[in-house]
Design a protein around this motif. Structure first.
Motif, PDB file in Angstrom:
ATOM      1  N   GLU A 125      11.095  25.116   2.462  1.00  0.00           N
ATOM      2  CA  GLU A 125      11.724  23.811   2.694  1.00  0.00           C
ATOM      3  C   GLU A 125      13.209  23.934   2.379  1.00  0.00           C
ATOM      4  OE1 GLU A 125       9.971  19.889   1.593  1.00  0.00           O
ATOM      5  OE2 GLU A 125      11.586  19.865   0.126  1.00  0.00           O
ATOM      6  N   ARG A 126      14.046  23.482   3.291  1.00  0.00           N
ATOM      7  CA  ARG A 126      15.497  23.542   3.068  1.00  0.00           C
ATOM      8  C   ARG A 126      16.057  22.134   3.132  1.00  0.00           C
ATOM      9  NH1 ARG A 126      14.465  27.538   6.738  1.00  0.00           N
ATOM     10  NH2 ARG A 126      14.622  29.663   5.947  1.00  0.00           N
ATOM     11  N   VAL A 127      16.961  21.842   2.226  1.00  0.00           N
ATOM     12  CA  VAL A 127      17.504  20.487   2.123  1.00  0.00           C
ATOM     13  C   VAL A 127      19.028  20.556   2.132  1.00  0.00           C
ATOM     14  CG1 VAL A 127      17.592  18.394   0.696  1.00  0.00           C
ATOM     15  CG2 VAL A 127      15.543  19.841   0.658  1.00  0.00           C
ATOM     16  N   PHE A 144      21.940  17.309   2.594  1.00  0.00           N
ATOM     17  CA  PHE A 144      22.397  16.009   3.128  1.00  0.00           C
ATOM     18  C   PHE A 144      23.500  15.467   2.230  1.00  0.00           C
ATOM     19  CE2 PHE A 144      18.705  15.110   0.435  1.00  0.00           C
ATOM     20  CZ  PHE A 144      19.173  14.094  -0.389  1.00  0.00           C
ATOM     21  N   GLY A 172      14.496   8.410  23.099  1.00  0.00           N
ATOM     22  CA  GLY A 172      15.727   8.854  23.759  1.00  0.00           C
ATOM     23  C   GLY A 172      16.826   8.971  22.737  1.00  0.00           C
ATOM     24  N   ARG A 173      17.887   9.705  23.097  1.00  0.00           N
ATOM     25  CA  ARG A 173      19.001   9.899  22.165  1.00  0.00           C
ATOM     26  C   ARG A 173      20.140   8.968  22.564  1.00  0.00           C
ATOM     27  NH1 ARG A 173      23.234  13.585  20.844  1.00  0.00           N
ATOM     28  NH2 ARG A 173      23.147  14.607  22.869  1.00  0.00           N
ATOM     29  N   ALA A 174      20.568   8.170  21.605  1.00  0.00           N
ATOM     30  CA  ALA A 174      21.703   7.273  21.862  1.00  0.00           C
ATOM     31  C   ALA A 174      22.985   8.092  21.816  1.00  0.00           C
ATOM     32  CB  ALA A 174      21.730   6.170  20.808  1.00  0.00           C
ATOM     33  N   ALA A 186      19.789   3.300  12.643  1.00  0.00           N
ATOM     34  CA  ALA A 186      18.980   3.909  11.579  1.00  0.00           C
ATOM     35  C   ALA A 186      18.885   5.405  11.856  1.00  0.00           C
ATOM     36  CB  ALA A 186      17.586   3.269  11.546  1.00  0.00           C
ATOM     37  N   GLY A 187      19.975   5.965  12.366  1.00  0.00           N
ATOM     38  CA  GLY A 187      19.983   7.364  12.821  1.00  0.00           C
ATOM     39  C   GLY A 187      20.275   8.373  11.734  1.00  0.00           C
ATOM     40  N   GLY A 188      20.099   7.991  10.466  1.00  0.00           N
ATOM     41  CA  GLY A 188      20.280   8.964   9.385  1.00  0.00           C
ATOM     42  C   GLY A 188      21.750   9.171   9.030  1.00  0.00           C
ATOM     43  N   PRO A 221      24.760   8.070  14.267  1.00  0.00           N
ATOM     44  CA  PRO A 221      25.190   8.281  15.647  1.00  0.00           C
ATOM     45  C   PRO A 221      25.973   7.122  16.252  1.00  0.00           C
ATOM     46  CG  PRO A 221      22.790   8.029  15.481  1.00  0.00           C
ATOM     47  CD  PRO A 221      23.293   8.191  14.095  1.00  0.00           C
ATOM     48  N   GLY A 281      19.186   2.478   6.302  1.00  0.00           N
ATOM     49  CA  GLY A 281      18.745   3.788   5.813  1.00  0.00           C
ATOM     50  C   GLY A 281      19.953   4.620   5.387  1.00  0.00           C
ATOM     51  N   ALA A 282      19.870   5.925   5.607  1.00  0.00           N
ATOM     52  CA  ALA A 282      20.980   6.784   5.200  1.00  0.00           C
ATOM     53  C   ALA A 282      22.252   6.437   5.966  1.00  0.00           C
ATOM     54  CB  ALA A 282      20.608   8.247   5.424  1.00  0.00           C
ATOM     55  N   PHE A 336      18.490   9.845  -3.713  1.00  0.00           N
ATOM     56  CA  PHE A 336      17.296   9.108  -3.285  1.00  0.00           C
ATOM     57  C   PHE A 336      17.671   7.955  -2.351  1.00  0.00           C
ATOM     58  CE2 PHE A 336      15.315  10.334  -7.598  1.00  0.00           C
ATOM     59  CZ  PHE A 336      14.771  11.477  -7.064  1.00  0.00           C
ATOM     60  N   SER A 337      16.849   7.744  -1.327  1.00  0.00           N
ATOM     61  CA  SER A 337      17.086   6.595  -0.445  1.00  0.00           C
ATOM     62  C   SER A 337      15.803   6.038   0.149  1.00  0.00           C
ATOM     63  CB  SER A 337      18.005   6.987   0.716  1.00  0.00           C
ATOM     64  OG  SER A 337      17.309   7.795   1.658  1.00  0.00           O
ATOM     65  N   VAL A 338      14.757   6.855   0.171  1.00  0.00           N
ATOM     66  CA  VAL A 338      13.574   6.485   0.952  1.00  0.00           C
ATOM     67  C   VAL A 338      12.904   5.225   0.402  1.00  0.00           C
ATOM     68  CG1 VAL A 338      11.280   7.248   1.659  1.00  0.00           C
ATOM     69  CG2 VAL A 338      13.196   8.825   1.807  1.00  0.00           C
TER      70      VAL A 338
END
Ligand SMILES: Cc1cc2nc3c(=O)[nH]c(=O)nc-3n(C[C@H](O)[C@H](O)[C@H](O)COP(=O)(O)OP(=O)(O)OC[C@H]3O[C@@H](n4cnc5c(N)ncnc54)[C@H](O)[C@@H]3O)c2cc1C
Length: 336
Positions: free
Chosen positions: A161-163, A165, A25-27, A52-54, A58, A181-182, A193-195
């Motif tokens: 591939e498109r990036v 951020f 679900g979307r918060a 952890a919504g990137g 959010p 995370g991000a 880098f973050s992963v």
């Protein structure tokens, strides 16, 4: 390259095996640090809420896109390995090819090429950081010009591939909620880098949260404690601030100096490179790496590295201008 769907399935399966309930679900709102409202109606309660919504964060409070964010952008194509041979030989990878073989002046971009392990190779033109990010159309044009110059003919229908951020979002700012995370942000401002950092820290954060709750912290206190003692220790905050200065130095660096800067950085001893790229809470190692970089740079580059520390953040550039010009300034031509 991570297969995001299988990774997600793997993590969800492990959660379910461990007794967790996975709710899709979307918060959309967080009326208290313990309650999240979902877009389909209804809400979920929890002792600790982790955002952890990137990078869009959010559950954060502020619109961090003002003023313009510094962004990493890239455009890539996936081609059969034999097509990529002029640039990426068998068993090889290509990292940061700064040669201006795309034939354009202006903002520096590089090519990397990496075999995906299934007989294909990703070839990607990347703008490491720009405020705002270099337009994807510019990167696409440069990529195809560069590849044509090397005799790489991209097949029709090749996967793209498109990036895009941001690399300089501020800290997560919702009291009682833990950003991860991000969203934290764990993104290295000077590389994007973050992963790997997130994968390394995830079990430590989970363990520390469980321990804090077991010791009787209420959820908001546990989130604040883990934020302070695991994610953003004083050393991690200091390293992040230094990396932000590194980003500003890069954003202000004239295009012609950027390849030499990376030559100098990549010629550093391995321990310094690893420290600058990965040691997010080792202030001593980060300072040693920066000192070594400074020591090996010529005087003009030293000025470029130190100057931005004394200046405000680099101004936003014209989003439409695919070059290295600050508003009102003239562009510079690459020298080969
Ligand atoms: C093509 C590409 C290549 C990249 N290459 C690299 C690389 O080589 N190395 C590297 O370190 N980084 C790379 N990055 C950046 C990296 O992907 C991100 O920094 C990373 O994915 C951030 O991870 P995250 O889990 O914090 O957030 P995300 O991966 O963005 O995941 C956030 C999740 O939260 C969900 N979500 C968002 N909003 C809500 C909401 N309101 N409610 C519920 N769920 C929500 C999203 O659907 C998503 O599943 C790349 C990015 C791209 C696009």
């Amino acid at each position: 390259m991570l297969g995001t769907q299988p990774l997600r399935a793997h993590l969800d399966e492990a959660l379910v095996r461990g007794g967790a309930r996975v709710v899709a679900g979307r918060a959309v709102a967080i009326p208290s640090p313990h309650r999240v409202v979902l877009d389909g109606g209804g809400s979920l309660t929890a002792r600790v809420v982790v955002d952890a919504g990137g990078h869009r964060r959010p559950l954060g409070t502020t619109d961090w896109r003002r003023p313009a964010a510094a962004e990493q952008t890239a455009h890539g194509v996936v081609v059969p390995a034999e097509v990529a041979l002029p640039l990426v030989g068998p068993g090889e990878a290509l990292f940061m090819d700064w040669r201006p073989d795309h034939g354009e002046d202006g903002w520096p971009t590089f090519l990397y090429g990496v075999a995906l392990g299934d007989g294909t190779v990703l070839l990607e033109e990347t703008s490491l950081a720009r405020r705002p990010g270099l337009a994807l159309d510019d990167l696409r044009r440069r990529l195809h010009a560069r590849l044509a110059r090397h005799g790489v003919a991209v097949p029709d229908g090749a996967r793209v591939e498109r990036v895009r951020f941001p690399v300089d979002t501020p800290r997560h700012d919702r009291d009682g909620v833990l950003g991860f995370g991000a969203a934290a942000p764990l993104v290295h401002p000077a590389t994007g880098f973050s992963v790997a950092t997130a994968l390394v820290l995830a079990p430590r954060v989970a363990g520390a949260l469980a321990a804090a709750l077991a010791e009787g912290d209420d959820g908001a206190d546990a989130a604040a404690r883990v934020d302070r003692t695991v994610l953003w220790t004083p050393a991690a905050r200091a390293v992040h601030a230094l990396r932000r200065r590194g980003l500003e130095a890069l954003l202000r660096m004239p295009a012609r100096d950027v390849p030499a800067f990376f030559d100098t950085f990549l010629a550093l001893p391995d321990r310094h490179r690893r420290a600058y790229l990965g040691a997010r809470d080792d202030l001593g190692a980060t300072l040693a790496a920066m000192t070594a970089l400074f020591g090996r740079s010529g005087w003009p580059l030293r000025g470029r590295l130190v100057g931005p520390a004394l200046l405000p953040a680099a101004p936003a550039r014209d989003p439409e201008a695919g070059d290295d010009r600050a508003p009102g300034a003239r562009g510079r031509r690459y020298r080969r």
